[in-house]
Design a protein around this motif. Structure first.
Motif, PDB file in Angstrom:
ATOM      1  N   GLN A 183     -58.105 -20.861 155.697  1.00  0.00           N
ATOM      2  CA  GLN A 183     -59.174 -21.800 155.361  1.00  0.00           C
ATOM      3  C   GLN A 183     -58.622 -23.025 154.625  1.00  0.00           C
ATOM      4  N   ILE A 184     -57.660 -22.808 153.737  1.00  0.00           N
ATOM      5  CA  ILE A 184     -57.022 -23.926 153.026  1.00  0.00           C
ATOM      6  C   ILE A 184     -56.332 -24.839 154.039  1.00  0.00           C
ATOM      7  N   ALA A 185     -55.558 -24.250 154.932  1.00  0.00           N
ATOM      8  CA  ALA A 185     -54.846 -25.033 155.942  1.00  0.00           C
ATOM      9  C   ALA A 185     -55.825 -25.802 156.831  1.00  0.00           C
ATOM     10  N   GLU A 186     -56.914 -25.158 157.245  1.00  0.00           N
ATOM     11  CA  GLU A 186     -57.896 -25.820 158.106  1.00  0.00           C
ATOM     12  C   GLU A 186     -58.594 -26.969 157.389  1.00  0.00           C
ATOM     13  N   ARG A 187     -58.913 -26.775 156.118  1.00  0.00           N
ATOM     14  CA  ARG A 187     -59.574 -27.854 155.358  1.00  0.00           C
ATOM     15  C   ARG A 187     -58.653 -29.068 155.235  1.00  0.00           C
ATOM     16  N   LEU A 188     -57.394 -28.818 154.907  1.00  0.00           N
ATOM     17  CA  LEU A 188     -56.454 -29.930 154.800  1.00  0.00           C
ATOM     18  C   LEU A 188     -56.237 -30.590 156.156  1.00  0.00           C
ATOM     19  N   ALA A 189     -56.130 -29.781 157.214  1.00  0.00           N
ATOM     20  CA  ALA A 189     -55.967 -30.334 158.561  1.00  0.00           C
ATOM     21  C   ALA A 189     -57.186 -31.171 158.945  1.00  0.00           C
ATOM     22  N   ASP A 190     -58.377 -30.723 158.602  1.00  0.00           N
ATOM     23  CA  ASP A 190     -59.592 -31.497 158.874  1.00  0.00           C
ATOM     24  C   ASP A 190     -59.542 -32.844 158.147  1.00  0.00           C
ATOM     25  N   GLN A 191     -59.052 -32.837 156.911  1.00  0.00           N
ATOM     26  CA  GLN A 191     -58.963 -34.084 156.155  1.00  0.00           C
ATOM     27  C   GLN A 191     -57.943 -35.031 156.784  1.00  0.00           C
ATOM     28  N   ILE A 192     -56.880 -34.486 157.330  1.00  0.00           N
ATOM     29  CA  ILE A 192     -55.895 -35.314 158.033  1.00  0.00           C
ATOM     30  C   ILE A 192     -56.521 -35.874 159.305  1.00  0.00           C
ATOM     31  N   ALA A 193     -57.197 -35.029 160.071  1.00  0.00           N
ATOM     32  CA  ALA A 193     -57.817 -35.453 161.330  1.00  0.00           C
ATOM     33  C   ALA A 193     -58.886 -36.510 161.090  1.00  0.00           C
ATOM     34  N   ASP A 194     -59.654 -36.360 160.021  1.00  0.00           N
ATOM     35  CA  ASP A 194     -60.726 -37.310 159.700  1.00  0.00           C
ATOM     36  C   ASP A 194     -60.207 -38.608 159.094  1.00  0.00           C
ATOM     37  N   GLY A 195     -58.956 -38.613 158.690  1.00  0.00           N
ATOM     38  CA  GLY A 195     -58.394 -39.790 158.048  1.00  0.00           C
ATOM     39  C   GLY A 195     -58.597 -39.808 156.545  1.00  0.00           C
ATOM     40  N   ALA A 196     -59.224 -38.765 155.995  1.00  0.00           N
ATOM     41  CA  ALA A 196     -59.419 -38.696 154.541  1.00  0.00           C
ATOM     42  C   ALA A 196     -58.078 -38.562 153.828  1.00  0.00           C
TER      43      ALA A 196
END
Length: 125
Positions: A11-24
């Motif tokens: 879940q930690i990895a997915e949240r960080l990956a989502d932030q990378i994908a979103d540009g956050a």
């Protein structure tokens, strides 16, 4: 918070990956430290580190000795390319196969998709 049933490090990895994908989290930007993630999510620092290591192993994060972990160059593009590939495999290919079984041609399928996108809030054709 974390709670979708997947392992916490995933879940930690997915949240960080989502932030990378979103540009956050932009390329070259520092990501929260293991201790910061652990404190925020109230988890063991080793669990947070394991999540960060998943992204490091995937080449999305890089360690800068003495200053922390940062989003690697090209991480967003690689991540989006992989997600697009998975999307096509999980959704588009089965959709096309079922449309074919039902006798839809490509133009009819495209029309159905466009019509459906008009009914979904926030999605534009």
């Amino acid at each position: 918070m974390l709670d979708d049933g997947a392992p916490l490090f995933t879940q930690i990895a997915e949240r960080l990956a989502d932030q990378i994908a979103d540009g956050a989290l932009a390329e070259g930007e520092r990501v929260p430290s293991t201790n910061e993630l652990a404190a925020y999510h109230r988890i063991n620092p080793a669990t947070a580190a394991k999540g960060i290591n998943v992204l490091t192993d995937d080449g999305l994060l890089e360690k800068r000795r003495g200053i922390g972990m940062f989003v690697a160059a090209g991480a967003r593009e690689r991540l989006l390319a992989e997600r697009r590939k998975r999307f096509a495999e999980r959704y588009v290919q089965p959709l096309v196969a079922e449309a074919h079984r039902l006798g839809f041609d490509a133009d009819e399928l495209v029309t159905l998709i466009r019509e459906a996108s008009h009914t979904e809030e926030g999605i534009r054709p």
